[in-house]
Design a protein around this motif. Structure first.
Motif, PDB file in Angstrom:
ATOM      1  N   MET A  51       0.830  -1.206   0.000  1.00 10.52           N
ATOM      2  CA  MET A  51       0.000   0.000   0.000  1.00 10.52           C
ATOM      3  C   MET A  51       0.862   1.253   0.000  1.00 10.52           C
ATOM      4  SD  MET A  51      -2.831  -1.282   2.803  1.00 10.52           S
ATOM      5  CE  MET A  51      -3.514   0.355   3.064  1.00 10.52           C
ATOM      6  N   GLU A  52       1.889   1.263   0.838  1.00 11.31           N
ATOM      7  CA  GLU A  52       2.772   2.431   0.926  1.00 11.31           C
ATOM      8  C   GLU A  52       3.517   2.661  -0.389  1.00 11.31           C
ATOM      9  OE1 GLU A  52       4.107   2.751   5.570  1.00 11.31           O
ATOM     10  OE2 GLU A  52       4.988   1.138   4.393  1.00 11.31           O
ATOM     11  N   THR A  53       3.935   1.569  -1.040  1.00 12.23           N
ATOM     12  CA  THR A  53       4.634   1.693  -2.322  1.00 12.23           C
ATOM     13  C   THR A  53       3.707   2.276  -3.387  1.00 12.23           C
ATOM     14  OG1 THR A  53       6.054  -0.211  -1.807  1.00 12.23           O
ATOM     15  CG2 THR A  53       5.844   0.411  -4.122  1.00 12.23           C
ATOM     16  N   THR A  54       2.469   1.799  -3.408  1.00 13.35           N
ATOM     17  CA  THR A  54       1.483   2.308  -4.365  1.00 13.35           C
ATOM     18  C   THR A  54       1.243   3.798  -4.168  1.00 13.35           C
ATOM     19  OG1 THR A  54       0.367   0.153  -4.450  1.00 13.35           O
ATOM     20  CG2 THR A  54      -0.892   2.079  -5.192  1.00 13.35           C
ATOM     21  N   LEU A  55       1.063   4.202  -2.930  1.00  5.91           N
ATOM     22  CA  LEU A  55       0.803   5.616  -2.630  1.00  5.91           C
ATOM     23  C   LEU A  55       2.018   6.487  -2.911  1.00  5.91           C
ATOM     24  CD1 LEU A  55      -1.239   5.148   0.659  1.00  5.91           C
ATOM     25  CD2 LEU A  55      -2.090   6.153  -1.472  1.00  5.91           C
ATOM     26  N   LYS A  56       3.212   5.941  -2.658  1.00  8.76           N
ATOM     27  CA  LYS A  56       4.431   6.709  -2.890  1.00  8.76           C
ATOM     28  C   LYS A  56       4.579   7.058  -4.370  1.00  8.76           C
ATOM     29  CE  LYS A  56       9.385   6.710  -1.874  1.00  8.76           C
ATOM     30  NZ  LYS A  56      10.520   5.932  -1.287  1.00  8.76           N
ATOM     31  N   LYS A  57       4.187   6.107  -5.247  1.00  7.26           N
ATOM     32  CA  LYS A  57       4.241   6.360  -6.695  1.00  7.26           C
ATOM     33  C   LYS A  57       3.292   7.489  -7.091  1.00  7.26           C
ATOM     34  CE  LYS A  57       5.532   1.616  -7.950  1.00  7.26           C
ATOM     35  NZ  LYS A  57       5.101   0.362  -8.633  1.00  7.26           N
ATOM     36  N   GLN A  58       2.252   7.681  -6.267  1.00  3.17           N
ATOM     37  CA  GLN A  58       1.271   8.742  -6.531  1.00  3.17           C
ATOM     38  C   GLN A  58       1.636  10.030  -5.805  1.00  3.17           C
ATOM     39  OE1 GLN A  58      -2.476   7.099  -5.245  1.00  3.17           O
ATOM     40  NE2 GLN A  58      -2.382   5.356  -6.660  1.00  3.17           N
ATOM     41  N   GLY A  59       2.765  10.027  -5.108  1.00  2.00           N
ATOM     42  CA  GLY A  59       3.181  11.203  -4.359  1.00  2.00           C
ATOM     43  C   GLY A  59       2.341  11.424  -3.117  1.00  2.00           C
ATOM     44  N   ARG A  60       1.772  10.333  -2.564  1.00  3.43           N
ATOM     45  CA  ARG A  60       0.912  10.435  -1.399  1.00  3.43           C
ATOM     46  C   ARG A  60       1.418   9.517  -0.283  1.00  3.43           C
ATOM     47  NH1 ARG A  60      -4.676   8.622  -3.176  1.00  3.43           N
ATOM     48  NH2 ARG A  60      -5.362   9.686  -1.281  1.00  3.43           N
ATOM     49  N   SER A  61       0.743   9.571   0.852  1.00  6.93           N
ATOM     50  CA  SER A  61       1.094   8.712   1.973  1.00  6.93           C
ATOM     51  C   SER A  61      -0.178   8.136   2.581  1.00  6.93           C
ATOM     52  CB  SER A  61       1.866   9.490   3.042  1.00  6.93           C
ATOM     53  OG  SER A  61       1.022  10.461   3.641  1.00  6.93           O
ATOM     54  N   VAL A  62      -0.029   7.169   3.451  1.00  8.62           N
ATOM     55  CA  VAL A  62      -1.174   6.536   4.098  1.00  8.62           C
ATOM     56  C   VAL A  62      -2.011   7.543   4.870  1.00  8.62           C
ATOM     57  CG1 VAL A  62      -1.862   4.844   5.841  1.00  8.62           C
ATOM     58  CG2 VAL A  62      -0.035   4.292   4.232  1.00  8.62           C
ATOM     59  N   THR A  63      -1.345   8.509   5.493  1.00 13.59           N
ATOM     60  CA  THR A  63      -2.063   9.486   6.318  1.00 13.59           C
ATOM     61  C   THR A  63      -2.972  10.401   5.506  1.00 13.59           C
ATOM     62  OG1 THR A  63      -0.130  10.956   6.207  1.00 13.59           O
ATOM     63  CG2 THR A  63      -0.304   9.489   8.124  1.00 13.59           C
ATOM     64  N   SER A  64      -2.766  10.452   4.179  1.00 16.79           N
ATOM     65  CA  SER A  64      -3.594  11.326   3.342  1.00 16.79           C
ATOM     66  C   SER A  64      -4.874  10.639   2.877  1.00 16.79           C
ATOM     67  CB  SER A  64      -2.792  11.775   2.116  1.00 16.79           C
ATOM     68  OG  SER A  64      -2.534  10.679   1.248  1.00 16.79           O
ATOM     69  N   CYS A  65      -5.051   9.372   3.226  1.00 13.55           N
ATOM     70  CA  CYS A  65      -6.200   8.602   2.742  1.00 13.55           C
ATOM     71  C   CYS A  65      -7.277   8.472   3.809  1.00 13.55           C
ATOM     72  CB  CYS A  65      -5.758   7.195   2.333  1.00 13.55           C
ATOM     73  SG  CYS A  65      -4.490   7.150   1.050  1.00 13.55           S
ATOM     74  N   ASP A  66      -8.531   8.426   3.345  1.00 13.31           N
ATOM     75  CA  ASP A  66      -9.604   8.131   4.295  1.00 13.31           C
ATOM     76  C   ASP A  66      -9.771   6.610   4.383  1.00 13.31           C
ATOM     77  OD1 ASP A  66     -11.111   7.225   2.102  1.00 13.31           O
ATOM     78  OD2 ASP A  66     -12.124   9.151   1.854  1.00 13.31           O
ATOM     79  N   LEU A  67     -10.665   6.152   5.238  1.00 12.56           N
ATOM     80  CA  LEU A  67     -10.796   4.732   5.502  1.00 12.56           C
ATOM     81  C   LEU A  67     -11.234   3.950   4.262  1.00 12.56           C
ATOM     82  CD1 LEU A  67     -10.523   2.574   7.654  1.00 12.56           C
ATOM     83  CD2 LEU A  67     -12.901   2.999   8.319  1.00 12.56           C
ATOM     84  N   ASN A  68     -12.109   4.531   3.455  1.00 13.77           N
ATOM     85  CA  ASN A  68     -12.565   3.848   2.239  1.00 13.77           C
ATOM     86  C   ASN A  68     -11.419   3.627   1.252  1.00 13.77           C
ATOM     87  OD1 ASN A  68     -15.246   3.642   3.075  1.00 13.77           O
ATOM     88  ND2 ASN A  68     -15.787   5.651   2.228  1.00 13.77           N
ATOM     89  N   GLU A  69     -10.566   4.662   1.103  1.00 13.98           N
ATOM     90  CA  GLU A  69      -9.414   4.531   0.212  1.00 13.98           C
ATOM     91  C   GLU A  69      -8.449   3.461   0.722  1.00 13.98           C
ATOM     92  OE1 GLU A  69      -8.238   8.660  -1.825  1.00 13.98           O
ATOM     93  OE2 GLU A  69      -8.439   8.824   0.361  1.00 13.98           O
ATOM     94  N   LEU A  70      -8.243   3.453   2.024  1.00 12.69           N
ATOM     95  CA  LEU A  70      -7.338   2.481   2.611  1.00 12.69           C
ATOM     96  C   LEU A  70      -7.859   1.059   2.408  1.00 12.69           C
ATOM     97  CD1 LEU A  70      -6.354   4.274   5.944  1.00 12.69           C
ATOM     98  CD2 LEU A  70      -4.923   3.930   3.912  1.00 12.69           C
ATOM     99  N   GLU A  71      -9.165   0.888   2.501  1.00 12.91           N
ATOM    100  CA  GLU A  71      -9.752  -0.438   2.290  1.00 12.91           C
ATOM    101  C   GLU A  71      -9.546  -0.890   0.844  1.00 12.91           C
ATOM    102  OE1 GLU A  71     -11.589  -4.063   2.721  1.00 12.91           O
ATOM    103  OE2 GLU A  71     -10.810  -2.680   4.236  1.00 12.91           O
ATOM    104  N   GLU A  72      -9.716   0.034  -0.109  1.00 12.30           N
ATOM    105  CA  GLU A  72      -9.493  -0.302  -1.522  1.00 12.30           C
ATOM    106  C   GLU A  72      -8.034  -0.687  -1.765  1.00 12.30           C
ATOM    107  OE1 GLU A  72     -10.781   2.948  -3.907  1.00 12.30           O
ATOM    108  OE2 GLU A  72     -12.900   2.760  -3.360  1.00 12.30           O
ATOM    109  N   LEU A  73      -7.129   0.079  -1.152  1.00 11.70           N
ATOM    110  CA  LEU A  73      -5.706  -0.210  -1.289  1.00 11.70           C
ATOM    111  C   LEU A  73      -5.355  -1.564  -0.663  1.00 11.70           C
ATOM    112  CD1 LEU A  73      -4.339   3.343  -0.465  1.00 11.70           C
ATOM    113  CD2 LEU A  73      -3.901   2.110  -2.607  1.00 11.70           C
ATOM    114  N   TRP A  74      -6.008  -1.860   0.451  1.00 16.03           N
ATOM    115  CA  TRP A  74      -5.770  -3.125   1.140  1.00 16.03           C
ATOM    116  C   TRP A  74      -6.194  -4.307   0.256  1.00 16.03           C
ATOM    117  CZ3 TRP A  74      -3.281  -4.854   5.359  1.00 16.03           C
ATOM    118  CH2 TRP A  74      -3.604  -6.113   5.854  1.00 16.03           C
ATOM    119  N   GLN A  75      -7.373  -4.182  -0.362  1.00 20.97           N
ATOM    120  CA  GLN A  75      -7.861  -5.246  -1.239  1.00 20.97           C
ATOM    121  C   GLN A  75      -6.945  -5.402  -2.458  1.00 20.97           C
ATOM    122  OE1 GLN A  75     -10.147  -7.378  -0.426  1.00 20.97           O
ATOM    123  NE2 GLN A  75     -10.626  -6.278   1.479  1.00 20.97           N
ATOM    124  N   ALA A  76      -6.444  -4.280  -2.957  1.00 19.48           N
ATOM    125  CA  ALA A  76      -5.519  -4.333  -4.104  1.00 19.48           C
ATOM    126  C   ALA A  76      -4.207  -4.991  -3.693  1.00 19.48           C
ATOM    127  CB  ALA A  76      -5.247  -2.916  -4.625  1.00 19.48           C
TER     128      ALA A  76
END
Length: 280
Positions: free
Chosen positions: A239-264
């Motif tokens: 999840m962190e690697t995916t977000l890093k490629k987008q220039g983002r971090s885990v702390t910038s996501c809401d719970l729904n986004e985190l769940e989608e990232l988790w499933q991915a």
């Protein structure tokens, strides 16, 4: 290399390790930190080294395992050196003790009359011999001798195994599963009472029952939780690697986004596992 030269090599290296520890403990020229250590202060280090050995095994990092086994061996020699200084015992006593124990616990291998036995028969014999050894040490009771300092999940499994050998166990996993539902209900009741100690107690009961489920399934609870921990780490790193490629971090996501990232991340992990299995 011949067997004799191999044994001589082991002996010389062990002697050198003993000399190193003795020099570290020298009251005049030794290391201040090593001189200050006691059997009690080294206890946590021995436990830590044992954990690191297990970690290297689970990661299948054999170079690291070699190093960690060396660290664990150092603890054995270090503790034995301090004990010798106190007149308690020495490293030859430790070595002879484990030799005697292994020979005694494997009469089918070292006895005058050897015989082929199944794994189950050997396990029963092993436990009978251990029970006899505990009786000679004045350790009475079914649960005597289960170490306090081992991880709680491992200790729970050992305690339950001991009790099961005398028939004190759930006859079926279905009854254990019913007990889980009961414990969950009791946690909810304790939570509603806002009594933290009660919640902690009921949560402990639930964990204990879950260990029992593992036993009935032939699963080691400590090993299962270690693997679950590693799986959690792996997925969160994806999840962190995916977000890093987008220039983002885990702390910038809401719970729904985190769940989608988790499933991915789970899907990525499954694909990786399938590819590895296909390669083999």
């Amino acid at each position: 290399m011949t067997k004799a030269s191999h044994e001589k090599g082991i002996e010389s290296r062990l002697e050198r390790l003993i000399e190193v520890v003795q020099q570290l403990r020298d009251p005049v020229s030794g290391c201040p930190w090593d001189r200050e250590q006691t059997i009690s202060t080294l206890g946590p280090y021995a436990l830590e080294e044992a954990y690191e050995v297990v970690d290297a095994i689970q990661r299948e990092d054999w170079d690291d395992l070699k190093e960690e086994l060396g660290d664990l061996l150092l603890q054995v020699v270090f503790q034995s050196q301090i004990a010798e200084e106190k007149g308690l015992f020495d490293l030859p006593d430790v070595t002879q003790g484990i030799i005697d124990k292994m020979v005694s616990r494997h009469p089918h291998v070292f006895g005058s009359k050897t015989e082929r036995k199944t794994k189950a028969q050997q396990t029963r014999d092993w436990e009978e011999i251990k029970a006899s050894e505990r009786s000679t040490k004045a350790q009475s009771g079914i649960l005597a001798g289960v170490p306090i300092g081992i991880p709680a999940l491992t200790r729970a499994q050992k305690l339950q195994d001991r009790a099961a050998r005398v028939g004190f166990d759930w006859p079926s996993i279905e009854l254990v599963l019913e007990k889980v539902a009961e414990e969950v209900k009791e946690i909810q009741q304790a939570k509603e009472a806002l009594y933290h100690e009660a919640v902690e107690e009921e949560f402990g009961d639930l964990l204990f029952v879950l260990v029992s489920i593992g036993r009935h399934l032939g699963v080691n609870s400590e090993s299962a939780l270690r693997k679950a921990n590693q799986k959690f780490i792996s997925r969160l790193q994806i999840m962190e690697t995916t977000l890093k490629k987008q220039g983002r971090s885990v702390t910038s996501c809401d719970l729904n986004e985190l769940e989608e990232l988790w499933q991915a991340a789970k899907a990525t992990e499954r694909d990786r596992t399938n590819n590895e299995q296909s390669a083999t």
